[in-house]
Design a protein around this motif. Structure first.
Motif, mmCIF file in Angstrom:
data_model
loop_
_atom_site.group_PDB
_atom_site.id
_atom_site.type_symbol
_atom_site.label_atom_id
_atom_site.label_comp_id
_atom_site.label_asym_id
_atom_site.label_seq_id
_atom_site.Cartn_x
_atom_site.Cartn_y
_atom_site.Cartn_z
ATOM 1 N N GLN A 268 -6.326 -19.571 -17.165
ATOM 2 C CA GLN A 268 -6.574 -18.896 -15.884
ATOM 3 C C GLN A 268 -5.498 -17.853 -15.599
ATOM 4 N N LEU A 269 -4.240 -18.195 -15.846
ATOM 5 C CA LEU A 269 -3.156 -17.254 -15.567
ATOM 6 C C LEU A 269 -3.144 -16.093 -16.551
ATOM 7 N N GLN A 270 -3.588 -16.319 -17.784
ATOM 8 C CA GLN A 270 -3.582 -15.244 -18.774
ATOM 9 C C GLN A 270 -4.573 -14.142 -18.448
ATOM 10 N N ASN A 271 -5.503 -14.396 -17.522
ATOM 11 C CA ASN A 271 -6.384 -13.327 -17.071
ATOM 12 C C ASN A 271 -5.653 -12.308 -16.209
ATOM 13 N N TYR A 272 -4.482 -12.691 -15.661
ATOM 14 C CA TYR A 272 -3.726 -11.804 -14.786
ATOM 15 C C TYR A 272 -2.359 -11.430 -15.383
ATOM 16 N N ILE A 273 -1.825 -12.283 -16.237
ATOM 17 C CA ILE A 273 -0.488 -12.050 -16.797
ATOM 18 C C ILE A 273 -0.616 -12.055 -18.313
ATOM 19 N N SER A 274 -0.162 -11.000 -18.948
ATOM 20 C CA SER A 274 -0.257 -10.897 -20.404
ATOM 21 C C SER A 274 0.903 -11.594 -21.115
ATOM 22 N N ASN A 275 2.032 -11.779 -20.412
ATOM 23 C CA ASN A 275 3.204 -12.391 -21.025
ATOM 24 C C ASN A 275 3.044 -13.906 -21.008
ATOM 25 N N SER A 276 2.943 -14.511 -22.201
ATOM 26 C CA SER A 276 2.757 -15.965 -22.275
ATOM 27 C C SER A 276 3.995 -16.720 -21.799
ATOM 28 N N ASP A 277 5.185 -16.168 -21.970
ATOM 29 C CA ASP A 277 6.400 -16.848 -21.502
ATOM 30 C C ASP A 277 6.376 -17.013 -19.992
ATOM 31 N N THR A 278 5.975 -15.958 -19.294
ATOM 32 C CA THR A 278 5.894 -16.034 -17.832
ATOM 33 C C THR A 278 4.862 -17.059 -17.396
ATOM 34 N N VAL A 279 3.734 -17.127 -18.093
ATOM 35 C CA VAL A 279 2.696 -18.106 -17.758
ATOM 36 C C VAL A 279 3.233 -19.527 -17.912
ATOM 37 N N GLN A 280 3.953 -19.809 -18.989
ATOM 38 C CA GLN A 280 4.493 -21.152 -19.214
ATOM 39 C C GLN A 280 5.547 -21.501 -18.174
ATOM 40 N N ARG A 281 6.366 -20.524 -17.776
ATOM 41 C CA ARG A 281 7.372 -20.795 -16.738
ATOM 42 C C ARG A 281 6.707 -21.126 -15.395
ATOM 43 N N ILE A 282 5.639 -20.383 -15.056
ATOM 44 C CA ILE A 282 4.933 -20.638 -13.789
ATOM 45 C C ILE A 282 4.366 -22.052 -13.775
ATOM 46 N N ILE A 283 3.777 -22.495 -14.892
ATOM 47 C CA ILE A 283 3.195 -23.835 -14.938
ATOM 48 C C ILE A 283 4.284 -24.895 -14.844
ATOM 49 N N PHE A 284 5.412 -24.678 -15.494
ATOM 50 C CA PHE A 284 6.514 -25.646 -15.413
ATOM 51 C C PHE A 284 7.021 -25.768 -13.971
ATOM 52 N N ILE A 285 7.198 -24.642 -13.300
ATOM 53 C CA ILE A 285 7.650 -24.677 -11.903
ATOM 54 C C ILE A 285 6.629 -25.363 -11.020
ATOM 55 N N ALA A 286 5.320 -25.134 -11.278
ATOM 56 C CA ALA A 286 4.278 -25.782 -10.475
ATOM 57 C C ALA A 286 4.343 -27.296 -10.633
ATOM 58 N N VAL A 287 4.567 -27.790 -11.849
ATOM 59 C CA VAL A 287 4.652 -29.243 -12.070
ATOM 60 C C VAL A 287 5.878 -29.819 -11.364
ATOM 61 N N VAL A 288 7.018 -29.133 -11.456
ATOM 62 C CA VAL A 288 8.247 -29.627 -10.816
ATOM 63 C C VAL A 288 8.078 -29.653 -9.298
ATOM 64 N N GLU A 289 7.521 -28.584 -8.718
ATOM 65 C CA GLU A 289 7.316 -28.544 -7.265
ATOM 66 C C GLU A 289 6.307 -29.598 -6.830
ATOM 67 N N SER A 290 5.309 -29.880 -7.666
ATOM 68 C CA SER A 290 4.338 -30.917 -7.319
ATOM 69 C C SER A 290 5.010 -32.282 -7.259
ATOM 70 N N PHE A 291 5.912 -32.572 -8.177
ATOM 71 C CA PHE A 291 6.629 -33.845 -8.141
ATOM 72 C C PHE A 291 7.502 -33.928 -6.898
ATOM 73 N N LYS A 292 8.175 -32.840 -6.543
ATOM 74 C CA LYS A 292 9.002 -32.864 -5.333
ATOM 75 C C LYS A 292 8.166 -33.176 -4.109
ATOM 76 N N THR A 293 7.056 -32.454 -3.972
ATOM 77 C CA THR A 293 6.204 -32.631 -2.789
ATOM 78 C C THR A 293 5.613 -34.036 -2.750
ATOM 79 N N ALA A 294 5.172 -34.565 -3.895
ATOM 80 C CA ALA A 294 4.588 -35.908 -3.917
ATOM 81 C C ALA A 294 5.625 -36.969 -3.567
ATOM 82 N N LYS A 295 6.860 -36.819 -4.056
ATOM 83 C CA LYS A 295 7.907 -37.795 -3.720
ATOM 84 C C LYS A 295 8.231 -37.757 -2.233
#
Length: 486
Positions: A268-295
């Motif tokens: 889904q993100l690769q439709n808007y962002i061509s840089n795969s490194d940026t896409v992987q960083r965004i997903i990692f941050i989303a997972v970390v923020e999800s754990f913070k919010t759930a805790k």
């Protein structure tokens, strides 16, 4: 004789004049007039010849019997013979006449045959013409029918198109109404669920209040022989055994998130962002923020549950087990949608990816929702699971992370993380994934994607603000403090 010769002289002069005038007018007059001139000349010469024969007769009469015989023999008779030499014998004339008659009969017969054939052809032509007229009439009728059918078809198609457009518009309106009703129904169902839960809690509290009153009455009345009622709780051993089975399920689900939902979010993100490194960083941050919010959501729910059960619980020794059992059985009290909204808001304020303004982080909302659910469930275990502390530029630890395929094995510094490691205390339950490359750190002073300073902002996200508010009331665990600093 003299008069006859004089007449011939005068007529011969007239013949010459006629011939000269005919010669002058030959090319100017018509064919009929030329034929008439010729016939007149022949008639005129015939008269002259008649006069000459009469003169010849007179001369012969005036002479003796032998006079002029030689002239007649040598000159007149050969001339007459030459004139009549072309005439055939009577037999030849008869043969020619018969052959001519036969030819004429044959030609007449052929003419009759041609006439009969012509009549037959004319009859056939008339019949064919009549058939052609019939076919033309049928063709005209077919054209008229076709035109009528075309007009009806066009009218029907226009009506069908109008009806189809109207039906499409009605269907679109119906879908919009259904969506509107669904949006309206969601709060109602939520209200019903909350009302049902409140009724269950009230009945539970009333039951415990009655049990407490019965216990007080039994203690105050020494004559009664019945023993006081006790508050029933689930033994800790039972919770521990169920927690171990749930531990295996949540670890397996965490691996499934990496294999399925993470790849879907990447696509889904690769439709808007061509840089795969940026896409992987965004997903990692989303997972970390999800754990913070759930805790944080788990702690807040635990506080509300403790506040509700503390007043009716008979003792404090099993209160924590009762609270844990209540949360495990009522995990739907966790407002996942609100937690997902908090995660998206925190990602928008994250200084590492806040500069990516062209991407709406709601497109990876399914991954955020599933991660929030799983992280909340991990907090209900006997020994909660958490993410390992991760920082760009840290030393690569092979016990916690595995290298990505494009990593440089000789580099021992982490460029950025793709997936976090799952920890239970100091035990690594699932390894994460990291990238080691010989390049400037992503968390350095200049970001390659944004072109601006990438230093950590002093302002905190709403989730971190709530975390700090919660820390004022109750101290956090070391693992939680490490995750909040990520």
């Amino acid at each position: 004789m003299a008069q006859a010769l004089n007449f011939l002289l005068n007529n011969s002069c007239g013949l010459q004049d006629k011939l000269q005038s005919w010669l002058l007018e030959y090319n100017m007059i018509s064919c009929d007039e030329n034929m008439n001139r010729c016939c007149e000349t022949i008639e005129f010469t015939a008269k002259i010849q008649g006069e000459l024969f009469s003169i010849l007769n007179s001369i012969a009469a005036e002479g003796k019997h032998t006079d002029g015989v030689s002239a007649i023999k040598t000159r007149l008779l050969p001339c007459l013979g030459n004139c009549f030499s072309t005439l055939r014998s009577p037999v030849a004339s008869i043969d020619a006449t018969s052959s001519l008659s036969q030819e004429l009969a044959e030609k007449d017969r052929k003419i009759l045959e041609l006439a009969s054939c012509n009549k037959w052809l004319e009859s056939q032509l008339c019949a064919t013409q009549r058939q052609l007229d019939l076919v033309k009439a049928e063709l005209n009728d077919a054209h008229r029918d076709l035109d009528k059918a075309k007009s009806k078809t066009v009218t029907t198609m226009l009506a069908s198109e109008d009806e189809l457009l109207k039906l499409k518009e009605d269907l679109r309106f119906a879908h919009s109404q259904i969506d509107l009703y669904k949006n309206k129904q969601v709060p109602y169902h939520d209200y019903d669920r909350q009302a049902s839960m409140l009724r269950n809690e009230v009945s539970y509290l009333n039951k415990n209040r009655l049990m407490r009153n019965s216990t007080i009455n039994a203690l105050s009345s020494p004559r009664r022989s019945s023993s006081p009622l006790r508050f029933e709780v689930v033994p800790r051993a039972q919770l521990t055994s169920s927690s171990s089975s749930r531990l295996l399920r949540v670890v397996s689900r965490f691996n499934d998130l990496y294999a399925a939902e993470r790849k879907e979010a990447e696509s889904q993100l690769q439709n808007y962002i061509s840089n795969s490194d940026t896409v992987q960083r965004i997903i990692f941050i989303a997972v970390v923020e999800s754990f913070k919010t759930a805790k944080l959501a788990y702690r807040l729910l635990k506080l509300r549950t403790r506040k509700s059960l503390a007043a009716i619980h008979p003792g404090q020794e099993n209160l924590e087990d009762t609270i844990l059992e209540y949360i495990v059985k009522n995990q739907d009290l966790h407002d996942v949608q609100s937690s997902a909204d908090d995660v998206v808001s925190a990602m928008k304020l994250n200084p590492s990816i806040a500069c990516i303004s062209k991407v709406n982080f709601d497109i990876i909302r399914p991954l955020i929702i599933e991660t929030c659910k799983l992280a909340f469930t991990m907090q209900t275990l006997d020994s909660p699971l958490d993410l390992a502390f991760a920082s760009d530029g840290e030393h690569f630890i092979g016990d916690k992370y595995r290298r990505s395929r494009d990593s440089d094995v000789s580099v021992q510094r982490v460029s950025y993380h793709i997936w976090p490691a799952l920890m239970q205390g100091s035990t690594v339950r699932t390894k994460g994934e990291a990238v080691t490359k010989q390049e400037p750190l992503w968390s350095g002073s200049i970001d390659r994607n944004c072109g601006v300073s990438n230093m950590r902002s002093r302002s905190l996200s709403p989730t971190q603000n709530r975390s700090l508010m919660f820390q004022d009331r109750r101290s956090l665990s070391p693992g939680a403090l490490s995750a909040s600093c990520l």
